[in-house]
Design an enzyme around this catalytic site. Structure first.
Site, PDB file in Angstrom:
ATOM      1  NE  ARG A 280      -2.548   1.110   3.556  1.00 50.04           N
ATOM      2  CZ  ARG A 280      -3.265   0.939   4.659  1.00 50.04           C
ATOM      3  NH1 ARG A 280      -4.538   0.564   4.572  1.00 50.04           N
ATOM      4  NH2 ARG A 280      -2.732   1.108   5.846  1.00 50.04           N
TER       5      ARG A 280
ATOM      6  CE  LYS B 118      -2.238   4.868   6.798  1.00 49.33           C
ATOM      7  NZ  LYS B 118      -3.388   5.499   7.429  1.00 49.33           N
TER       8      LYS B 118
ATOM      9  CD  GLU C  98     -12.032   5.650   4.757  1.00 48.07           C
ATOM     10  OE1 GLU C  98     -11.491   4.589   5.077  1.00 48.07           O
ATOM     11  OE2 GLU C  98     -11.471   6.533   4.091  1.00 48.07           O
TER      12      GLU C  98
HETATM   13  N1  PMP Z   1      -9.459   4.471   6.734  1.00 46.56           N
HETATM   14  C1  PMP Z   1      -8.611   5.479   6.985  1.00 46.56           C
HETATM   15  C2  PMP Z   1      -8.931   6.826   6.465  1.00 46.56           C
HETATM   16  C3  PMP Z   1      -7.446   5.246   7.752  1.00 46.56           C
HETATM   17  O1  PMP Z   1      -6.600   6.239   7.997  1.00 46.56           O
HETATM   18  C4  PMP Z   1      -7.208   3.955   8.257  1.00 46.56           C
HETATM   19  C5  PMP Z   1      -6.014   3.707   9.127  1.00 46.56           C
HETATM   20  N2  PMP Z   1      -4.850   3.553   8.380  1.00 46.56           N
HETATM   21  C6  PMP Z   1      -8.115   2.928   7.954  1.00 46.56           C
HETATM   22  C7  PMP Z   1      -9.231   3.231   7.195  1.00 46.56           C
HETATM   23  C8  PMP Z   1      -7.879   1.526   8.417  1.00 46.56           C
HETATM   24  O2  PMP Z   1      -6.836   0.952   7.685  1.00 46.56           O
HETATM   25  P1  PMP Z   1      -5.877  -0.141   8.318  1.00 46.56           P
HETATM   26  O3  PMP Z   1      -6.735  -1.308   8.693  1.00 46.56           O
HETATM   27  O4  PMP Z   1      -4.914  -0.466   7.229  1.00 46.56           O
HETATM   28  O5  PMP Z   1      -5.248   0.475   9.503  1.00 46.56           O
END
Ligand code: PMP
Length: 285
Positions: free
Chosen positions: A52, A151, A184
């Site tokens: 990622r 990200k 989300e």
């Molecule tokens: N959505 C956002 C906007 C985030 O910042 C995160 C945290 N990284 C997640 C979802 C969850 O992703 P992960 O399970 O990879 O931590």
């Protein structure tokens, strides 16, 4: 014990870990990052996070000066130098220092930062009773402006929504996408359970494709639970039997109220509890 930070190829003391005020990561939010858990000294789903990270970098046309293999090596060294058994690793890649101006050609040396630290978690009570969330009026970034799949160091969108959650006395806030669908939460992905089917928005619904989300989907399928990546609207959450969030820090956390409305029985549901247990077993395997 002093804390060692990986900075630009070297492990340095935390106090010496400094970047330039001309770093475009600071000036323009020009960079990408990852947050990864360490469980029992092992980096959780390391390859998924690396993939990622490099995809995010590619999407913003940032060349990470390490190969993925070298990055993994650097993570391992940083974790070992800090004797971290259970905690959190933050990877940050900035465009690096340069002169003022948006042009990426004004920079020449991307900065790689790796922080291995302890992690602050949601209180245990929230896992037992469930979390209350509210819908933020701030929508998730329009994918045509800045893809939520990246990200990036531009988290203002989520920070503004998070402030709305905090103002409402909630630890998380629900964000809708530009179509009004459920995307989300500010730092966590969202799931519902309806009539035994586990549902979560698809990756093109304006979400970050969470590593934890994907693990939970795998665990659910392995447990014989029917899974659907499908667009959801707020109504679906209001009438869901269960709701929960997933994230690197949160793991699997039940949501029992949205916008003041109890979800299902108003208590964490059986599928949520099952998946939380399976997730905890999985990370300890
Ligand atoms: N959505 C956002 C906007 C985030 O910042 C995160 C945290 N990284 C997640 C979802 C969850 O992703 P992960 O399970 O990879 O931590």
């Amino acid at each position: 014990m002093s804390q060692k930070i990986y900075l630009d190829g070297k492990l340095v003391e935390k106090e010496q870990a400094q970047v330039s005020v001309y770093d475009h990561g600071l000036l323009y939010g020009d960079g990408v990052f990852e947050g990864i858990r360490v469980y029992s000294g092992r980096v959780f789903r390391q390859q998924d996070h690396i993939d990622r990270l490099y995809e995010s970098a590619r999407a913003i046309r940032l060349n990470i000066p390490l190969t993925p293999e070298q990055m993994i090596q650097a993570i391992q060294e940083t974790v070992a130098a800090n004797q971290l058994m259970d905690g959190y690793v933050r990877l940050v890649i900035t465009r690096g220092a340069g002169s003022l101006g948006l042009d990426i050609r004004r920079t020449s040396h991307p900065m790689v930062i790796i922080i291995a630290d302890t992690i602050s978690l949601y209180p245990e009570e929230m896992y037992e009773k469930g979390m209350e969330i509210v819908t933020a009026s701030t929508i998730r970034n329009h994918p045509g402006a800045l893809s939520p799949r990246i990200k990036s160091l531009n988290y203002l969108n989520n920070i503004l929504a998070k402030i709305e959650g905090t103002d409402a006395g909630c630890a998380e806030a629900l964000m809708l996408n530009h179509l009004g669908q459920v995307a989300e939460c500010t730092g966590d992905n969202i799931f519902i359970v309806k009539n035994g089917v586990l549902k979560t928005p698809p990756t093109d619904a304006g979400i970050l494709e969470g590593v934890t989300r994907n693990v939970v989907l795998e665990l659910a399928m392995a447990a014989g639970i029917e899974v659907k990546e499908i667009p959801l609207i707020r109504h679906d959450i209001y009438v869901a039997d269960e709701c929960f969030l997933t994230g690197t820090a949160a793991e699997v956390i039940p949501v029992t109220k949205l916008d003041g409305r109890p979800i299902g029985t108003g208590l964490p549901g059986p599928v949520t509890r099952q998946l939380r247990t399976r997730f905890q077993e999985y990370v300890r395997e």
